[in-house]
Design an enzyme around this catalytic site. Structure first.
Site, short mmCIF file in Angstrom:
data_model
loop_
_atom_site.label_atom_id
_atom_site.label_comp_id
_atom_site.label_asym_id
_atom_site.label_seq_id
_atom_site.Cartn_x
_atom_site.Cartn_y
_atom_site.Cartn_z
N CYS A 132 0.76 -1.29 0.46
CA CYS A 132 0.59 0.11 0.64
C CYS A 132 0.81 1.10 0.18
CB CYS A 132 -0.62 0.06 1.05
SG CYS A 132 -2.09 1.56 1.44
N CYS A 135 -0.53 4.16 2.20
CA CYS A 135 -0.11 3.73 3.38
C CYS A 135 1.38 4.24 4.36
CB CYS A 135 -0.84 2.04 3.80
SG CYS A 135 -1.63 1.12 3.73
N ASP A 136 2.12 3.76 3.01
CA ASP A 136 3.80 3.60 3.63
C ASP A 136 4.54 4.23 2.41
OD1 ASP A 136 2.51 1.77 5.48
OD2 ASP A 136 3.16 -0.25 3.94
#
Ligand code: NAP
Length: 308
Positions: A132, A135-136
């Site tokens: 993701c 997200c990261d």
């Protein structure tokens, strides 16, 4: 006791179905599982869900969906449904060994990001390996990353990662992308993005170091292997629907998604409905999942009124 509506899954589809079913006085019971909220729990800002002009964090949005479903009387069970028997009505199923019955079922178990399938990927998950970018990505400021895949997600995630990473390389197993033309062009025209064609990740390096230090790539045409130093691996290789417990029970398509009658949430079993990503490999948006959750609740309500 037989419930009127049981909802399996707690992403936007499940909660929306619960809100509609609860407001229709159907006293739904929803199984949210031990890790509720679905894929939105892995995202940061959601900026395309109408009604939130300033954006909203994925987990906060799921909390709001949950509160709204609860407000109208949804019974929430924090267990995972582990087996189902839809051979006759009321439908039977179990969650953590406890037996339940319901007149109608709404399946909204969603999908999960596909993994490359390497032991080293498992060992380094969260230590440089991610599925993701949203997200990261932030953790890869001025680092070198690869994105595995050739679909729209791979293009989108690569572009997104150029905001942080110093170098983004797309690694694709064939010599052409399956992504839409516009998304391909955006990636290919981005000076920070390179592409390695005909290659797959044979190994992720860094297990001993405790973080990703490189990958060993295998040429899918010649079989030749070579190592490449990098700091991060993003897999954007599609999703797998969460349908394990429905195999052999309900009609699935060749990719294991639940088949629904187009324009409805109806499955091949009268009284069992499906909504959200578990039956949608194409749109996969919070808003489309929520919309189909609403459809499933309305379909269940209609079914119940016709079978009273
Ligand atoms: P996808 O279209 O299924 O693409 C998956 C990619 O990963 C393919 O290129 C595939 O290679 C590759 N792949 C699959 N398994 C692999 C493995 N084990 N090792 C290496 N590579 C592997 O998935 P997606 O990109 O997530 O997109 C899913 C759907 O969402 C699509 O309909 C897409 O259009 C949509 N979507 C739209 C947007 C947007 O419009 N903004 C953004 C994201 C997604 P092959 O090509 O060789 O099969």
């Amino acid at each position: 006791m037989s419930h009127k509506v049981a909802i399996i899954g707690s992403g936007p589809a499940g909660w929306t179905a619960a809100i509609y079913a609860a407001r229709a006085n159907l006293s739904p019971i929803l199984f949210e599982g031990p890790e509720p909220g679905g894929q939105l729990m892995q995202t940061t800002d959601v900026e395309n869900f109408p009604g939130f002009p300033g954006g909203i964090m994925g987990p906060e949005m799921m909390q709001k969906f949950r509160e709204q479903a609860k407000r109208f009387g949804t019974e929430i069970v924090s267990e995972r449904v582990d087996s189902v028997d839809f051979s006759s009505r009321p439908f039977k199923f179990t969650a953590k060994g406890k037996a339940y019955e319901a007149e109608t079922i709404i399946i909204s178990t969603g999908a999960t990001a596909r993994r490359i399938g390497l032991e080293s990927e498992k060992a380094l998950y969260g230590k440089g390996v991610s599925a993701c970018a949203t997200c990261d990505g932030f953790f890869f400021k001025n680092k070198r990353v690869i994105v595995v895949g050739g679909g729209d997600s791979a293009m989108e995630e690569s572009n997104f990662l150029t905001k942080f990473a110093s170098e983004v390389t797309i690694v694709h197993r064939r010599d052409s992308f399956r992504a839409s033309k516009i998304m391909q062009e955006r990636a290919l025209n981005n000076p920070k993005i390179k592409v390695i064609w005909n290659a797959e990740v044979a190994e992720i390096l860094g297990v001993d170091a405790g973080h990703v230090i490189g990958v060993r790539l295998k040429d899918t045409v010649t079989g030749e292997e070579k190592e490449m130093e990098i700091d991060g691996v993003f897999a954007a290789i599609g999703h797998v629907p969460n349908t394990d417990i429905f195999k052999g029970v309900i009609d699935l398509d060749e990719k294991m998604y639940i088949k629904t009658i187009p324009g409805s949430s109806l499955t091949n079993i009268p009284g069992v409905f499906a909504a959200g990503d578990v039956q949608d490999a194409k749109y996969r948006q919070a808003i489309t999942a929520a919309g189909s959750g609403c459809m499933a609740a309305l379909d269940a309500e209609k079914f119940l009124s016709e079978h009273e």
